[in-house]
Design a protein around this motif. Structure first.
Motif: not given
Length: 289
Positions: A34-37, A166-173
Motif C-alpha cells: 500500500a501507499s498513501g499517494k 506501506l511504501v513511502t518516500t522521504p518527501e513530506p507529502t
C-alpha cells in the motif's frame, strides 16, 4: 450480502473439518502493498519484491487490485489474455485468468472496469472470492498491489491481509499521506501488521531518519508499532528498467536498488507472523470487516 457471506463462511469451516490430517496444511499468506499517494514506486516494488521472494524458493502470485490503474502487466510488457474484470463478466474460473511472468512469477491483472468490485451484484462478488479461495495452499504468497490512498476498496483489502507493507518516500507529502493510511487502518483494526519501506532515498542516512521519524510518530500519537523493513536508494536503474518494461531484479540484478530489495526480503522472511486461516481467512475478513 451478509447472507452470502455467512454461507461462504459455513462452507469454509465445513471444508476445513471434512478431512482431518496429521500433516500441516500449507497456508497461503496474503500481503498487501500500500501507499498513501501515487508515484512512490509501489507497483514496481511489489513486482520486484515478488521476484525476490521467488529467489528464496517461494511461490508467488501478484493480484493487481489497483482499481482503475492496474499496471503490473505493463511493467512486465505482457498483454493479459483475461483479467479479473473479464472473469466476472464471462463467469470464468480463477485459473483461467492467471498469467505466467518471468522466473515462475504468477499474476492476475485487474483490467479495465475493475473499479466497481465491491459494488457489484452479490452473486458475482461471492463467486469471485469463492474462486480465489481455491488457490489456498497452491502458492506461498499472494501479493496484493493495492491502489494509492484510502479508497473503500483499498481499505477492505488492507484490513483483510495478513501483513501490510506501506511504501513511502522521504518527501513530506508522501510521508503525510502514508501516516494518514496508518491512522485510518489503525482506527479500524489496531491488530493489522504493518511494515514500512522508504523508497527513493538519496542516502542510507535519509532512509533511516525517515523511517525512525515515521515509526516514532506512529508509536507516540497512535500507539501503533510499525517496524521498518528498510530503505531503497534513488537509483537511475529503476526508471531504466521501467522504460524497458522489464523487472529491475532481472535486467539490473546487481544494482543498488535490487540489492536493497533482496535485503528487505530477507528481513521480511525472518518476521514471525502467526497464520490463522490463510487465504480463506483473508476472504472471510473481506466480507466481515
Amino acid at each position: 450480502m451478509l447472507d452470502q457471506a455467512n454461507q461462504l463462511r459455513e462452507k469454509m469451516m465445513i471444508k476445513q473439518s471434512d478431512k482431518p490430517s496429521k500433516k500441516t496444511v500449507k497456508k497461503t499468506r496474503v500481503l498487501a502493498i500500500a501507499s498513501g499517494k501515487g508515484g512512490v514506486g509501489k507497483s514496481n516494488f511489489a513486482l520486484n519484491f515478488g521476484l525476490s521472494l521467488i529467489e528464496q524458493d517461494k511461490k508467488v502470485l501478484i493480484l493487481d487490485v489497483d482499481m482503475g490503474f492496474a499496471n503490473i502487466d505493463v511493467l512486465l510488457d505482457q498483454i493479459p489474455r483475461e483479467t479479473i474484470a473479464s472473469m466476472i463478466e464471462k463467469d470464468l474460473a480463477v485459473r483461467d485468468i492467471i498469467e505466467k511472468g518471468p522466473n515462475g512469477l504468477l499474476f492476475i491483472s485487474g483490467g479495465n472496469g475493475f473499479n466497481e468490485l465491491f459494488r457489484m451484484d452479490d452473486h458475482k462478488l461471492h463467486k469471485f472470492f469463492q474462486e480465489l479461495a481455491t488457490l489456498q495452499g497452491e502458492v506461498d504468497y499472494i501479493i496484493l498491489d493495492t491502489g494509492a490512498g484510502l479508497s473503500y476498496e483499498n481499505l477492505r483489502f488492507i484490513l483483510a491481509a495478513d501483513d501490510v507493507i506501506l511504501v513511502t518516500t522521504p518527501e513530506p507529502t508522501s510521508i503525510t499521506d502514508a501516516y494518514s493510511v496508518v491512522k485510518m487502518v489503525h482506527g479500524k483494526d489496531p491488530n493489522v501488521h504493518m511494515k514500512l519501506v522508504v523508497n527513493q532515498c538519496v542516502s542510507i542516512k535519509e532512509g533511516q531518519q525517515t523511517a525512525d521519524n515515521f515509526t516514532q510518530a506512529a508509536a507516540q500519537f497512535l500507539g501503533k508499532e510499525i517496524g521498518a523493513l528498510g530503505s531503497i536508494p534513488n537509483d537511475l536503474h529503476v526508471p531504466e528498467a521501467v522504460k524497458k518494461q522489464q523487472p529491475l531484479l532481472l535486467v539490473y540484478p546487481n544494482s543498488e536498488s535490487a540489492v536493497a530489495i533482496r535485503q528487505l526480503t530477507g528481513e521480511f522472511l525472518h518476521l514471525r507472523v502467526p497464520y490463522k486461516l490463510g487465504l480463506k481467512g483473508f476472504i472471510m475478513k473481506i466480507f466481515f470487516k
